[in-house]
Design a protein around this motif. Sequence first.
Motif, PDB file in Angstrom:
ATOM      1  N   GLY B 640      65.387  75.886  14.815  1.00  0.00           N
ATOM      2  CA  GLY B 640      65.953  77.145  14.355  1.00  0.00           C
ATOM      3  C   GLY B 640      66.024  78.153  15.488  1.00  0.00           C
ATOM      4  N   ALA B 641      66.493  79.333  15.182  1.00  0.00           N
ATOM      5  CA  ALA B 641      66.598  80.377  16.183  1.00  0.00           C
ATOM      6  C   ALA B 641      65.197  80.766  16.642  1.00  0.00           C
ATOM      7  CB  ALA B 641      67.301  81.586  15.589  1.00  0.00           C
ATOM      8  N   ARG B 642      65.023  80.897  17.950  1.00  0.00           N
ATOM      9  CA  ARG B 642      63.711  81.211  18.481  1.00  0.00           C
ATOM     10  C   ARG B 642      63.459  82.711  18.440  1.00  0.00           C
ATOM     11  NH1 ARG B 642      61.198  77.068  21.065  1.00  0.00           N
ATOM     12  NH2 ARG B 642      62.471  75.195  21.046  1.00  0.00           N
ATOM     13  N   VAL B 643      62.242  83.064  18.128  1.00  0.00           N
ATOM     14  CA  VAL B 643      61.857  84.472  18.112  1.00  0.00           C
ATOM     15  C   VAL B 643      60.678  84.629  19.059  1.00  0.00           C
ATOM     16  CG1 VAL B 643      60.819  86.289  16.713  1.00  0.00           C
ATOM     17  CG2 VAL B 643      62.680  84.908  15.792  1.00  0.00           C
ATOM     18  N   GLU B 644      60.776  85.607  19.951  1.00  0.00           N
ATOM     19  CA  GLU B 644      59.700  85.856  20.902  1.00  0.00           C
ATOM     20  C   GLU B 644      58.989  87.138  20.515  1.00  0.00           C
ATOM     21  OE1 GLU B 644      58.868  84.246  23.897  1.00  0.00           O
ATOM     22  OE2 GLU B 644      60.196  82.599  23.286  1.00  0.00           O
ATOM     23  N   LEU B 645      57.657  87.097  20.519  1.00  0.00           N
ATOM     24  CA  LEU B 645      56.904  88.307  20.234  1.00  0.00           C
ATOM     25  C   LEU B 645      56.581  89.007  21.544  1.00  0.00           C
ATOM     26  CD1 LEU B 645      54.329  87.038  17.606  1.00  0.00           C
ATOM     27  CD2 LEU B 645      56.463  88.253  17.200  1.00  0.00           C
ATOM     28  N   ALA B 646      56.599  90.334  21.491  1.00  0.00           N
ATOM     29  CA  ALA B 646      56.172  91.098  22.656  1.00  0.00           C
ATOM     30  C   ALA B 646      54.650  91.239  22.597  1.00  0.00           C
ATOM     31  CB  ALA B 646      56.829  92.483  22.625  1.00  0.00           C
ATOM     32  N   LYS B 647      54.026  91.400  23.721  1.00  0.00           N
ATOM     33  CA  LYS B 647      52.580  91.674  23.818  1.00  0.00           C
ATOM     34  C   LYS B 647      51.713  90.566  23.220  1.00  0.00           C
ATOM     35  CE  LYS B 647      51.710  95.574  21.716  1.00  0.00           C
ATOM     36  NZ  LYS B 647      50.921  96.762  21.451  1.00  0.00           N
ATOM     37  N   ASP B 648      50.408  90.709  23.436  1.00  0.00           N
ATOM     38  CA  ASP B 648      49.437  89.844  22.790  1.00  0.00           C
ATOM     39  C   ASP B 648      48.974  90.525  21.512  1.00  0.00           C
ATOM     40  OD1 ASP B 648      49.691  88.271  24.962  1.00  0.00           O
ATOM     41  OD2 ASP B 648      47.811  88.887  25.904  1.00  0.00           O
ATOM     42  N   LEU B 649      48.295  89.722  20.690  1.00  0.00           N
ATOM     43  CA  LEU B 649      47.775  90.251  19.436  1.00  0.00           C
ATOM     44  C   LEU B 649      46.746  91.364  19.700  1.00  0.00           C
ATOM     45  CD1 LEU B 649      46.655  88.154  16.469  1.00  0.00           C
ATOM     46  CD2 LEU B 649      44.946  89.561  17.582  1.00  0.00           C
ATOM     47  N   GLU B 650      46.898  92.462  18.986  1.00  0.00           N
ATOM     48  CA  GLU B 650      45.888  93.515  19.093  1.00  0.00           C
ATOM     49  C   GLU B 650      45.463  93.940  17.711  1.00  0.00           C
ATOM     50  OE1 GLU B 650      46.390  96.936  21.674  1.00  0.00           O
ATOM     51  OE2 GLU B 650      47.390  95.595  23.090  1.00  0.00           O
ATOM     52  N   GLU B 651      44.159  94.004  17.516  1.00  0.00           N
ATOM     53  CA  GLU B 651      43.661  94.233  16.173  1.00  0.00           C
ATOM     54  C   GLU B 651      44.033  95.603  15.630  1.00  0.00           C
ATOM     55  OE1 GLU B 651      40.057  94.589  13.645  1.00  0.00           O
ATOM     56  OE2 GLU B 651      39.376  93.513  15.431  1.00  0.00           O
ATOM     57  N   ALA B 652      44.173  96.568  16.522  1.00  0.00           N
ATOM     58  CA  ALA B 652      44.476  97.928  16.092  1.00  0.00           C
ATOM     59  C   ALA B 652      45.820  98.000  15.365  1.00  0.00           C
ATOM     60  CB  ALA B 652      44.476  98.862  17.294  1.00  0.00           C
TER      61      ALA B 652
END
Lengths: 281, 706
Positions: B640-652
């Motif tokens: 399927g279409a690829r989705v890229e997330l920005a940044k790393d996971l942050e709990e805040a």
Amino acid sequence: MAEVRVEAGARSFSRVLILTGAAILVVVALAALAAPLLSSWGPEEIDANATLAGPGGAHLLGTDTNGMDVWSRLLYAARLDLGVAVSAVALAVVVGTALGLLAGYLGGWLDDVLMRIVDIFQAFPTFILALAVAALLGNGTVNLVITIAAVNAPAYARLVRAEVRSIRELPFVDASITSGASTVGVLWRHVLPNSLTPVRVIAPLNCGWAMLTLAGLSFLGLGVTVPGAEWGAMISLGSPDVVAGRWWTSVPPGLALLVCVLGFSLLGEGLQERADARRRS
Amino acid sequence: MTHLLSIEDLSVLIRRPGRDVAALSGVDLHVDAGEVVGLVGESGGGKSMVARAIVALLPGGARTRGAVRFEGADVLAMDEAALATHRGHGAALCFQNPRGALSPTRTVGRQLTDRLTTHQRMDKAAARETARQLFEAVGIRNPARRLDAYPHELSGGMAQRVMISLATGCAPGLLIADEPTTGLDVTLTREILRQFRHAADTDGRGVLLISHDLASIASVCDRVVVLYAGTVVESGPVAKVLREPAHPYTRALLASVPDVSGRPARAIGGAMPLLPSPPAACPFAPRCAHATERCTAQRPPLTGDGWAYACFHPQTGGGAAAPGAPPPPPRGGAGRGGVGGVGADALPRPGGAPACPPPPPGAAPAAPVTAPPPQRTAAGRVVMEIEDAHVVYGSRFGSGGHHALRGVSLEIRAGETVGVVGESGCGKSTLARLMLGLTAPSSGTVRLDGIDLHAQRGRKLRRLRTRARLVFQDPVGSLSPRRTVADAIGEPLRALGVPAAERAERVAQVLARMNLDPAMLRRHPHELSGGQAQRVGIARALVGDPDLIVFDEPTSALDVTVQAQILDVIAELAGDASRGSVFISHDLATVRGFCDRVVVLYLGRIVEQGPVEEVFGNPRHPYTRALLSSAPSLDGGYTGARVELAKDLEEADAATGCPLAARCPFATDECRAEPQHLTPYGAAEAACWRVPQIPALIREGAHTRA
């Protein structure tokens, strides 16, 4: 190659320490048990004809001011000194481990209360504390065991608590809880056996210290008192004579004490070395 | 032509009292500048020994033969002074555990500038500026601020980035990364591997990437070298070795990894031997289906130019991943489907192109479902019911704390297997602990067999607890070091008050079911291999006949071929209609293998859930799309279409609005303001109001980029 040799070396070195320490203690213990065979005098038997007699003759190591045979007293005292030291440390280990186990595993207010009590105990120098407790409890062999156990138990409580606090976070504890084990079951079957490693190393060393504490108390008149046969009491009794050149009343019990403490120390050091070597590999 | 690094006929024999180990036996490999070479194989195969040999850091008692030539000079013959320059300047090592390798009492900036001032003779200001640039180069946001951070303040991914910047700080010609992504989740793995590709492409460094996970490094490597029992069994261009592997071990290694496109893992039996002396025969022969007498009589030489393999019976045709592969043998349990080898566009990284391809233009918004949805009806009774559960781990000092679960509702029925996926720190393990009664919910209820688990006390609670069992991530650590295997497995029965004789019998039965030797009952955990320990763990979960088994990343600590064996065992159990199973993993491919339903967790909330084929074939939530896009694959994987997330996971991020808003490419002001709730879309549910618009947004994105 070098590293391998060091490891093997450490292992055989710890073996030598353990065997030497154990051998010394076994010899002393056997001599104590065989005291009636090794000496024809009783420990509190007075030879009125020979007070402060020199070594040799009827008395192998001479007699003291009361005319009691030093060699015989030396042997019988070993029973008391070894017995009190070992049973006091055993009591301290049992009580301290139980308290540390509960405090470390259950945490919360129980942990806070127990550890503050431990803090109070450890705020005093051990020997001063022993003096105070001994004065409070009074003389007697059982009271001496309790006194020495009481001053040593807090250290075990703290040691075991620290171990337990890291062990209770390990997955196998969770595994046991989810297996339906009761708290007592988890503590007894999993936490306790895995938290005893440092206790095994410290306890023999502690026996040496306990022996010194006992001798020290007796020397000051708070432990065993003459005519009871105890090395510290013997040193105390003989100390005026040493100045006068009659060394045989105080020096033999001093040496006996030294040899025993050395035996315990070697054993403890050896166990420590072996535990370290195991941790490294 | 001289190579940057060339290892010639390297043998390492480690002499230990009573036991010699032939760690490496005649290894040949080379790395050129600007090239990423993957070194793969299972643990004990000699991968780390190669890395150590390159920087001449061999363990005590090691005897070497052969040569390690770096820019022509033999590293093994260098004196201390030459080695000091070689380590750091010539070849730099990135460790597997970055937090362990960083000194905890100094800021990471200080650790980096120290190297620059001593090795590069920079002054302090210049060193700090260079450090800032190095941090920026490895994708650390706010590099100037991060310079003053201590290692414990960094997340795992951030710490690994710092580690890479430390390694590249002295401009080494060769970068060696020893399992740099082990323990990281899929999104971070992809991000970190990209850094190594970047180091090769822009700075012209040679990179030796060591990993046990073929699929994840496939996309960034130019060539791969496969090690088995200290010998090179196959080496060559990635397209050859991974697409049409010749050596049966390479094929087995590839087949052991399930693929996110739905191809399940195929296990081979046995384990890698630790050889006491260099092998005289093919070391893989005892496990090989193609082995003949010749294989056990002599050792096959490594033959071939460019693409070489050490095998008398090289296989041809596509490997496990290719469409021509034989269909996997059917396994117990329903609800898994999918055909292998979806696209010909596998191995997305050709030549020197960026590691991450942009979404293919005009990609179908709804990818075709690769298999019909599972027919199994989950009509079994409900064994686990979680209602709006919140979990807050309070901090001991003052207020605040860590909000691990934020309103999760979930139902698990007997006979079904539910997969739980998400990045590290999303609450997967907390969910497991909640279901087992190890963690109490701050609010909400957890019912096991209809009984409120956290309202029970004493004996009742203990009996109830045996109805739900956990299989742990760390197989050896979950067994008490001083208890025997028999004790460990029998523990739930002891709690139920089963008499000793019956206990022994049931333990023996379940041990046989796990294919373990009865002699193992008297062993202690440290005498078990990882695979054996995990079988014991599963046996322990199974022995009391529970209604629910929770598998918390049960294979992530194991070698790939062992993983496949354990997955086989689990798949067989998951088919049992008498109990429900929960399978927690950050590896989406294994979840797809045998789960009926999937739950996607993000920062303590369920962001998408539904039947496995629906969620994997036609993901709705941007987060699910991103996870699928990041999943390593040899088969082409997610189409399927690829989705890229920005940044790393942050709990805040979890505080207000949609928790993903800060990382989501489709986020609007409304996303940032409004919390999202699960809404049905087709057979699945997703917590995103933009789901209907996303296909169009992806098309637009693709157009603007094209």
